[in-house]
Motif scaffolding. Structure first.
Motif, PDB file in Angstrom:
ATOM      1  N   CYS A  31      11.268  -9.259   4.785  1.00 49.95           N
ATOM      2  CA  CYS A  31      11.152  -8.385   4.419  1.00 49.95           C
ATOM      3  C   CYS A  31      13.011  -8.450   3.454  1.00 49.95           C
ATOM      4  CB  CYS A  31      11.771  -6.912   4.791  1.00 49.95           C
ATOM      5  SG  CYS A  31      13.100  -6.932   5.155  1.00 49.95           S
ATOM      6  N   ASP A  58       6.020   1.090  10.342  1.00 48.53           N
ATOM      7  CA  ASP A  58       5.327  -0.209   9.246  1.00 48.53           C
ATOM      8  C   ASP A  58       5.136  -1.451   9.760  1.00 48.53           C
ATOM      9  OD1 ASP A  58       6.173  -2.083   6.396  1.00 48.53           O
ATOM     10  OD2 ASP A  58       7.109   0.052   6.297  1.00 48.53           O
ATOM     11  N   THR A  79       3.435   1.222   3.847  1.00 47.02           N
ATOM     12  CA  THR A  79       4.542   0.967   3.879  1.00 47.02           C
ATOM     13  C   THR A  79       5.545   1.196   3.344  1.00 47.02           C
ATOM     14  OG1 THR A  79       5.429  -1.880   3.722  1.00 47.02           O
ATOM     15  CG2 THR A  79       3.262  -1.225   2.215  1.00 47.02           C
ATOM     16  N   CYS A 107       6.929  -0.997   1.938  1.00 48.82           N
ATOM     17  CA  CYS A 107       7.309  -1.800   0.925  1.00 48.82           C
ATOM     18  C   CYS A 107       8.200  -3.200   0.022  1.00 48.82           C
ATOM     19  CB  CYS A 107       6.269  -1.739  -0.424  1.00 48.82           C
ATOM     20  SG  CYS A 107       5.123  -2.786  -1.622  1.00 48.82           S
ATOM     21  N   LEU A 122       4.273 -10.795   0.591  1.00 46.77           N
ATOM     22  CA  LEU A 122       3.536 -10.264   0.260  1.00 46.77           C
ATOM     23  C   LEU A 122       2.313 -10.754  -0.763  1.00 46.77           C
ATOM     24  CD1 LEU A 122       2.625  -7.201  -0.606  1.00 46.77           C
ATOM     25  CD2 LEU A 122       3.833  -7.646  -2.656  1.00 46.77           C
ATOM     26  N   VAL A 132      -3.491  -0.143   0.116  1.00 45.65           N
ATOM     27  CA  VAL A 132      -2.083   0.090   0.787  1.00 45.65           C
ATOM     28  C   VAL A 132      -0.916   1.638  -0.074  1.00 45.65           C
ATOM     29  CG1 VAL A 132       0.026  -0.504   0.488  1.00 45.65           C
ATOM     30  CG2 VAL A 132      -1.339  -2.111   0.231  1.00 45.65           C
ATOM     31  N   VAL A 185       2.006   2.937  -0.098  1.00 46.24           N
ATOM     32  CA  VAL A 185       3.656   2.519  -0.294  1.00 46.24           C
ATOM     33  C   VAL A 185       4.237   3.777  -0.513  1.00 46.24           C
ATOM     34  CG1 VAL A 185       5.210   1.782  -1.881  1.00 46.24           C
ATOM     35  CG2 VAL A 185       2.887   1.140  -1.853  1.00 46.24           C
ATOM     36  N   VAL A 207      10.906  -2.200  -4.501  1.00 45.58           N
ATOM     37  CA  VAL A 207       9.305  -2.463  -3.457  1.00 45.58           C
ATOM     38  C   VAL A 207       8.812  -1.513  -5.079  1.00 45.58           C
ATOM     39  CG1 VAL A 207       8.567   0.863  -2.736  1.00 45.58           C
ATOM     40  CG2 VAL A 207      10.606   0.008  -2.207  1.00 45.58           C
ATOM     41  N   ASN A 231       6.357  -4.893  -5.532  1.00 39.51           N
ATOM     42  CA  ASN A 231       5.782  -5.256  -5.133  1.00 39.51           C
ATOM     43  C   ASN A 231       4.754  -3.796  -5.430  1.00 39.51           C
ATOM     44  OD1 ASN A 231       7.078  -7.314  -3.804  1.00 39.51           O
ATOM     45  ND2 ASN A 231       7.432  -5.878  -2.144  1.00 39.51           N
ATOM     46  N   ILE A 232       4.467  -3.137  -6.181  1.00 39.46           N
ATOM     47  CA  ILE A 232       3.913  -2.106  -6.026  1.00 39.46           C
ATOM     48  C   ILE A 232       2.684  -2.565  -7.376  1.00 39.46           C
ATOM     49  CG2 ILE A 232       3.112   0.169  -7.415  1.00 39.46           C
ATOM     50  CD1 ILE A 232       5.468   1.186  -5.794  1.00 39.46           C
ATOM     51  N   LEU A 262       0.846  -5.591  -5.993  1.00 45.23           N
ATOM     52  CA  LEU A 262      -0.511  -5.472  -5.178  1.00 45.23           C
ATOM     53  C   LEU A 262      -1.678  -4.278  -6.846  1.00 45.23           C
ATOM     54  CD1 LEU A 262       1.252  -2.908  -2.695  1.00 45.23           C
ATOM     55  CD2 LEU A 262       0.128  -5.229  -1.833  1.00 45.23           C
ATOM     56  N   VAL A 289      -4.032   1.405  -4.828  1.00 48.37           N
ATOM     57  CA  VAL A 289      -2.427   1.546  -4.772  1.00 48.37           C
ATOM     58  C   VAL A 289      -2.171   2.987  -5.108  1.00 48.37           C
ATOM     59  CG1 VAL A 289      -0.317   0.985  -5.166  1.00 48.37           C
ATOM     60  CG2 VAL A 289      -1.432  -0.821  -4.985  1.00 48.37           C
TER      61      VAL A 289
END
Length: 583
Positions: free
Chosen positions: A6, A117, A143, A145, A152, A162, A164, A185, A188-189, A192, A199
């Motif tokens: 992380c 998580d 998560t 995220c 990831l 996912v 988030v 975060v 990462n969204i 994804l 998502v």
């Protein structure tokens, strides 16, 4: 050595743990503390996760472990995250092959990691995800995220969906959860979404933090306006201040504002709200109707054929749609499982078991032996509740304290039972949770308290069941015509909002005409032995001509005797840790 799972990026020296205490450095290698060790492995409906635009109504095998890389105040899974050491004795080893076999045998469509998580069990989850995908199963998770880009990217080939969990949008808000920044975060969204993973985001709405959630919606909209957002009305657990909880009406208002930013926005943790439905943007028809279904979850109660509106608009759902709605038993599945663990925890705390090691011994043993499966039935009647206290007092070696607690409760129960027999009438009572049209199930503990206090609970007439209740119609409520109404102390709304809802929906019953609508104090009618205070409150309201318990004095006695609290009490919703003021 640096942990790269992380974005916290802990530097872990040899033989020590990182910040989340779930990884250690062993001879220059970052090692998972509890590899392939799970707290729960059980089937759930996907909306319990919650996930609402992917494979609706489908059955998935949920897995969870313990721990978290965040430390969020008021976490709904606090026992599993902040007090992980108290439940590690319940962890059970299971290979990825075994879990996948279980999913296939139970006809699950896939695997989902939630409750805590997957970041803290990254290597186990990655191996499990790969094994599941190799067998043609869907894979998803809930998560925060906070993955590094590298970790990831390692998961991406195996993820189908996912959820988030957004804490807000600012670095300041994320620092309250113990991490540095919100940026990873949202980065990462986008990764994804751009990679084709389905998502959804669940955004915490805290009273007074309108800017945080609106800004979060705007940052999501920069990626795609079609990403569904689940507005999570904040319910303060742990040490979180009660005033941080917004009302359902306030939460509906913020949902309306966010619907101008994103195309699909839903409101959770708000029993009775109509803001869980998917509505056709062209003609306003309800294409998918959902209702509150336990903490953090919902369930689909009706939908138009093929999720397609009569005007031609089709609801944007992904994955295979199930023809039948899967229903979990009792308190199994999703966050209900954590509530069950916390209810056991709540009893143990009143018995004086508050050390993590002691708690771990007891909670670990009961979780392993499937104690939680039968707990739902043990908390619906007074005598069974007392038996549960006796059981846990034996398991913890606190028989004397257990007898003291049982005696304290039974003395007051007997007084109410004795005097209620002499009542000249039995007023009709309706027990709601949140808004007026969400009725608690007929067999619920709260409805049984009403009957034991000399009332006639009209909820007993309702044949349908949900968790913990069901939506009813205004006509149904009007036909039951209760003389008094109680609003649950768990996930409630103010009596004033309740009345406004009735006025706006032309609901008129004896209780609304006489304004006999009562908010049971938070934490008093469900989840902990404090229900005895709620029972006295209910008795006072149903039969004021018979009962006049001094609830302020009773509360102080109970908290002093069983929590060691001598300061002024502050109402809160946490089962095991009542709040107090030292002033």
């Amino acid at each position: 050595m640096k942990c790269t799972v992380c974005e916290t990026g802990c530097e872990i020296s040899d033989g020590h743990y990182g910040r989340c205490r779930m990884y250690s450095n062993e001879n220059g290698n970052i090692i998972e503390r509890f590899p392939e060790s799970y707290l729960t492995i059980l089937p759930i409906t996907i909306e319990t996760m919650p996930m609402i635009h992917f494979a609706p109504k489908s059955k998935f095998l949920q897995v969870s472990t313990v721990g978290c890389n965040f430390t969020c105040p008021g976490c709904i899974s606090e026992t599993l995250t902040s007090h992980a050491d108290s439940v590690i004795g319940a962890l059970q080893k299971a290979s990825p092959e075994k879990i996948v076999q279980m999913a296939i045998k139970q006809e699950c469509k896939g695997i989902v990691f939630c409750l805590n998580d997957p970041i803290v069990s990254f290597y186990s989850f990655k191996t499990l995800a790969k094994t599941a995908k190799d067998k043609g199963l869907y894979v998803g998770c809930s998560t925060n995220c906070y993955f590094t880009e590298d970790s990831l990217n390692q998961l991406l080939p195996y993820l189908d969906f996912v959820n988030v969990g957004l804490k807000g949008s600012s670095d300041e808000r994320y620092k309250e959860c113990g991490v540095k920044s919100a940026d990873p975060v949202f980065r990462n969204i986008k990764i994804l979404y751009d990679s084709g993973v389905h998502v959804e985001v669940s955004a915490m709405y805290i009273n007074g933090a309108d800017t945080e959630i609106i800004s979060a919606a705007e940052r999501v909209a920069e990626i795609s306006k079609d990403i569904p957002m689940q507005v999570m009305r904040f319910v303060p657990f742990g040490e979180a201040a009660p005033e941080l909880e917004p009302t359902i009406a306030m939460s509906e208002n913020i949902t309306d504002q966010i619907r101008k930013i994103l195309n699909y926005v839903y409101l959770f943790n708000s029993p009775g709200t109509e803001y869980l439905n998917t509505v056709c943007p062209s003609c306003g028809e309800n294409v998918i109707c959902r209702e509150f279904y336990g903490p953090m979850g919902c369930r689909t109660v009706s939908e138009v054929p093929d999720f397609k509106c009569s005007c031609g608009w089709e609801a944007p759902v992904s994955g295979e749609i199930s023809t039948e709605q899967y229903t979990e038993y009792g308190m199994l599945g999703g966050y209900r499982t954590t509530r069950a663990i916390e209810m056991a925890h709540a009893i143990l705390v009143t018995l004086g078991v508050d050390d993590d090691t002691e708690l771990g011994d007891v909670l670990g043993s009961i979780i392993k032996e499937d104690f939680i499966r039968g707990m739902h039935d043990r908390i619906q009647k007074i005598d069974l509740w007392l038996d549960l206290i006796a059981d846990l007092s034996r398991r913890s070696g606190k028989e004397e304290k257990g007898e003291e607690l049982i005696s304290y409760i039974k003395e007051r129960v007997d007084i109410i039972a004795s005097k209620a027999k002499d009542a000249k009438c039995r007023p009709s009572v309706y027990y709601a949770m949140g808004y007026p049209l969400f009725a608690l199930n007929a067999e619920r503990f709260e409805t049984n308290l009403v009957e034991a206090a000399g009332g006639m609970c009209v909820n007993k007439k309702i044949q349908r069941k949900g968790k913990p209740g069901v939506n009813i119609t205004a006509d149904e409520l009007c036909k039951m015509n209760p003389e008094k109404i109680f609003i649950s102390g768990f996930l409630s709304s103010p009596a004033s909002d309740f009345m406004n809802y009735c006025d706006n929906h032309e609901i008129s019953v004896d209780a609304t005409d006489s304004e006999e609508i009562y908010n049971v104090p938070a934490g008093w009618d469900f989840g902990s032995p404090r229900w005895i205070l709620g029972f006295m409150y209910i008795a006072n309201k149903i039969h004021p001509e018979i009962f006049s318990f001094d609830l302020e004095d009773e509360q102080k006695k109970f908290y002093r005797k069983f929590y060691g609290i001598k300061g002024d009490v502050v109402q809160n919703r946490d089962f095991s840790r009542p709040a107090f003021s030292s002033k």
